[in-house]
Motif scaffolding. Structure first.
Motif, PDB file in Angstrom:
ATOM      1  N   CYS A 143      42.440  18.870  64.523  1.00  0.00           N
ATOM      2  CA  CYS A 143      41.922  19.946  64.140  1.00  0.00           C
ATOM      3  C   CYS A 143      41.194  20.591  65.372  1.00  0.00           C
ATOM      4  CB  CYS A 143      41.107  19.813  62.927  1.00  0.00           C
ATOM      5  SG  CYS A 143      41.895  19.105  61.571  1.00  0.00           S
ATOM      6  N   GLU A 144      41.636  22.087  65.672  1.00  0.00           N
ATOM      7  CA  GLU A 144      40.913  22.800  66.477  1.00  0.00           C
ATOM      8  C   GLU A 144      40.868  24.396  65.769  1.00  0.00           C
ATOM      9  OE1 GLU A 144      43.401  22.975  69.915  1.00  0.00           O
ATOM     10  OE2 GLU A 144      43.236  20.837  70.150  1.00  0.00           O
ATOM     11  N   VAL A 145      39.575  25.013  66.304  1.00  0.00           N
ATOM     12  CA  VAL A 145      39.536  26.217  65.990  1.00  0.00           C
ATOM     13  C   VAL A 145      40.492  27.222  67.063  1.00  0.00           C
ATOM     14  CG1 VAL A 145      37.952  28.399  65.969  1.00  0.00           C
ATOM     15  CG2 VAL A 145      37.375  25.993  65.461  1.00  0.00           C
ATOM     16  N   SER A 159      42.061  29.988  68.864  1.00  0.00           N
ATOM     17  CA  SER A 159      41.652  30.986  69.917  1.00  0.00           C
ATOM     18  C   SER A 159      41.736  32.403  69.301  1.00  0.00           C
ATOM     19  CB  SER A 159      41.757  30.891  71.331  1.00  0.00           C
ATOM     20  OG  SER A 159      43.190  30.784  71.401  1.00  0.00           O
ATOM     21  N   ALA A 192      40.380  33.620  63.317  1.00  0.00           N
ATOM     22  CA  ALA A 192      39.351  32.892  62.733  1.00  0.00           C
ATOM     23  C   ALA A 192      39.964  31.724  61.649  1.00  0.00           C
ATOM     24  CB  ALA A 192      38.477  33.546  61.919  1.00  0.00           C
ATOM     25  N   ILE A 220      41.356  27.379  61.281  1.00  0.00           N
ATOM     26  CA  ILE A 220      41.334  26.034  61.687  1.00  0.00           C
ATOM     27  C   ILE A 220      42.634  25.484  61.769  1.00  0.00           C
ATOM     28  CG2 ILE A 220      40.598  23.719  61.426  1.00  0.00           C
ATOM     29  CD1 ILE A 220      37.706  24.845  60.374  1.00  0.00           C
ATOM     30  N   GLU A 221      43.180  24.834  62.938  1.00  0.00           N
ATOM     31  CA  GLU A 221      44.537  24.528  62.796  1.00  0.00           C
ATOM     32  C   GLU A 221      44.484  22.920  62.873  1.00  0.00           C
ATOM     33  OE1 GLU A 221      46.306  26.454  66.216  1.00  0.00           O
ATOM     34  OE2 GLU A 221      46.636  28.374  64.848  1.00  0.00           O
ATOM     35  N   CYS A 222      45.584  22.345  62.113  1.00  0.00           N
ATOM     36  CA  CYS A 222      45.400  20.911  62.148  1.00  0.00           C
ATOM     37  C   CYS A 222      46.832  20.330  62.041  1.00  0.00           C
ATOM     38  CB  CYS A 222      44.568  20.300  60.760  1.00  0.00           C
ATOM     39  SG  CYS A 222      42.956  20.926  60.868  1.00  0.00           S
ATOM     40  N   VAL A 271      41.621  28.998  56.558  1.00  0.00           N
ATOM     41  CA  VAL A 271      40.626  29.830  56.744  1.00  0.00           C
ATOM     42  C   VAL A 271      39.607  29.760  55.445  1.00  0.00           C
ATOM     43  CG1 VAL A 271      41.886  31.560  57.751  1.00  0.00           C
ATOM     44  CG2 VAL A 271      41.917  31.676  55.542  1.00  0.00           C
ATOM     45  N   TRP A 309      38.748  27.196  50.925  1.00  0.00           N
ATOM     46  CA  TRP A 309      39.517  26.947  51.940  1.00  0.00           C
ATOM     47  C   TRP A 309      40.982  27.306  51.423  1.00  0.00           C
ATOM     48  CZ3 TRP A 309      38.434  26.318  56.718  1.00  0.00           C
ATOM     49  CH2 TRP A 309      37.222  25.842  57.233  1.00  0.00           C
TER      50      TRP A 309
END
Length: 81
Positions: free
Chosen positions: A40-42, A44, A47, A49-51, A69, A75
């Motif tokens: 998982c990363e925010v 760029s 806004a 979170i990608e997982c 989001v 969520w």
């Protein structure tokens, strides 16, 4: 997470023109179980979170990237770019 995965798969089912493929997606939407969420990363550029989500129904397994989001404290699946 489980509900969001099933929601996404159900949406993909509605996009299928082939009735047999649509039925497979609909079946998956009701039976898939999340097995793992990782990497998982925010994002760029937005806004979200990608997982990477791994899911299966007992006999078949797969992975796909999903973005989430937070809206009004809940969520949700992130809108497609």
């Amino acid at each position: 997470m489980q509900a969001l995965l099933r929601e996404r798969i159900a949406g993909q089912a509605q996009q299928q023109a082939d009735p047999a493929l649509r039925a497979r997606f609909e079946q998956a939407a009701s039976t898939l179980q999340v097995q793992e969420v990782r990497n998982c990363e925010v994002a760029s550029d937005r806004a979200a979170i990608e997982c990477t989500v791994r899911a299966g129904d007992g006999s078949e397994h797969g992975e796909q990237s999903m973005a989430f989001v937070r809206v009004d404290g809940q969520w949700q699946n992130a809108p497609a770019d």
